[in-house]
Design a protein around this motif. Structure first.
Motif, short mmCIF file in Angstrom:
data_model
loop_
_atom_site.label_atom_id
_atom_site.label_comp_id
_atom_site.label_asym_id
_atom_site.label_seq_id
_atom_site.Cartn_x
_atom_site.Cartn_y
_atom_site.Cartn_z
N GLN A 145 -2.12 -9.47 -0.52
CA GLN A 145 -0.68 -9.57 -0.79
C GLN A 145 -0.36 -9.67 -2.27
O GLN A 145 0.79 -9.50 -2.67
N GLN A 153 0.40 -1.74 -3.34
CA GLN A 153 -0.13 -1.03 -2.18
C GLN A 153 -1.31 -0.12 -2.53
O GLN A 153 -2.32 -0.09 -1.83
N GLN A 154 -1.20 0.62 -3.63
CA GLN A 154 -2.29 1.52 -4.01
C GLN A 154 -3.57 0.74 -4.34
O GLN A 154 -4.67 1.13 -3.95
N GLN A 158 -4.36 -2.15 -3.14
CA GLN A 158 -4.89 -2.64 -1.87
C GLN A 158 -5.84 -1.62 -1.25
O GLN A 158 -6.95 -1.96 -0.79
N LYS A 209 3.03 -9.08 -4.15
CA LYS A 209 3.29 -7.67 -4.44
C LYS A 209 3.67 -6.90 -3.18
O LYS A 209 4.70 -6.23 -3.14
N ALA A 210 2.84 -6.94 -2.14
CA ALA A 210 3.12 -6.14 -0.95
C ALA A 210 2.30 -6.65 0.23
O ALA A 210 1.19 -7.16 0.06
N GLN A 211 2.88 -6.54 1.42
CA GLN A 211 2.16 -6.81 2.66
C GLN A 211 1.84 -5.48 3.33
O GLN A 211 2.72 -4.63 3.48
N PRO A 212 0.61 -5.28 3.79
CA PRO A 212 0.34 -4.09 4.60
C PRO A 212 0.85 -4.30 6.02
O PRO A 212 1.00 -5.44 6.48
N SER A 213 1.14 -3.23 6.70
CA SER A 213 1.40 -3.33 8.14
C SER A 213 0.07 -3.24 8.86
O SER A 213 -0.94 -2.79 8.30
N GLU A 248 -1.04 0.40 8.90
CA GLU A 248 -1.58 0.87 7.62
C GLU A 248 -2.98 0.33 7.37
O GLU A 248 -3.89 1.07 6.96
#
Length: 222
Positions: free
Chosen positions: A119, A123-124, A126, A177-181, A184
């Motif tokens: 998190q 995304q990239q 990750q 930054k971002a959570q993956p689903s 994904e």
């Protein structure tokens, strides 16, 4: 088997902050009670990415998991604390290293732990880290991930807000930054030959945390 929480936390003395931090994490976060079970059938060497102060190692040893262990983190102060605590706890067969994964990824073949790391990456990044971690997983090894998931629930929103607040008050050096689903994350792991099992791991907390255990698929391992 319940973890000896106070004994583990005492390994971080005389630093009172580390003592109370580790004790509160062990008492309230269901991750640590789950870790010995996640690795109870494991004999492969373990690479702990973003190991922090090394709590995973203490939990594994307390649960009877004696697999070879290497922990890496970018924070030199946390690595120093991990080394000191493992020595005070009588753990002499583990290795901690300062390592910036964006610059150099450790050579490893076995199992990998990636706990509460994704998190804090775009995304990239990750995807890049997951690819590197997956390449380290042996036929008998596994990739164990704890992460929040983007699924539109109130737990997901609470997790994002808490991570951002933790950075704001200085608990975390890096902000959310971002959570993956789940879709994904599963797709990325499949592209690298891993089949993943997802289990909710929020316990009594309001956070949308999941335990993901990925193993080399039969076709990829053949």
């Amino acid at each position: 088997m319940a973890l000896p929480k106070r004994a583990i936390a005492a390994s971080f003395l005389p630093d009172r902050y580390r003592y109370w931090y580790s004790l509160s994490k062990l008492a309230m976060d269901p991750l640590y009670e789950a870790m010995p079970g996640a690795f109870d059938d494991e004999r492969e060497p373990l690479l702990d990415l973003g190991c922090g102060i090394g709590l995973l190692l203490h939990c594994l040893r307390a649960g009877g998991c004696n697999l070879p262990y290497v922990g890496v983190d970018t924070d030199a102060m946390k690595i120093d604390a991990a080394r000191d605590a493992s020595a005070r706890g009588g753990i002499t067969d583990a290795n901690f290293q300062v390592c910036d994964l964006s610059v150099q990824f450790p050579k490893h073949h076995g199992s990998v732990a990636l706990l509460d790391v994704l998190q804090y990456l775009p995304q990239q990044a990750q995807g890049t880290l997951l690819a590197q971690a997956a390449q380290c997983v042996s036929k008998q090894g596994k990739l164990v991930i704890r992460t929040g998931l983007a699924d539109g629930t109130w737990r997901s929103a609470m997790t994002r807000a808490t991570d951002r607040f933790g950075h704001l008050v200085g608990w975390m050096k890096t902000s959310f930054k971002a959570q993956p689903s789940a879709q994904e994350l599963r797709a990325v792991l499949q592209r690298h030959g891993l089949q993943a099992e997802f289990k909710p791991l929020w316990g009594r907390t309001p956070f949308n945390n999941w335990l993901v255990i990925a193993r080399r698929s039969a076709s990829a391992a053949a």
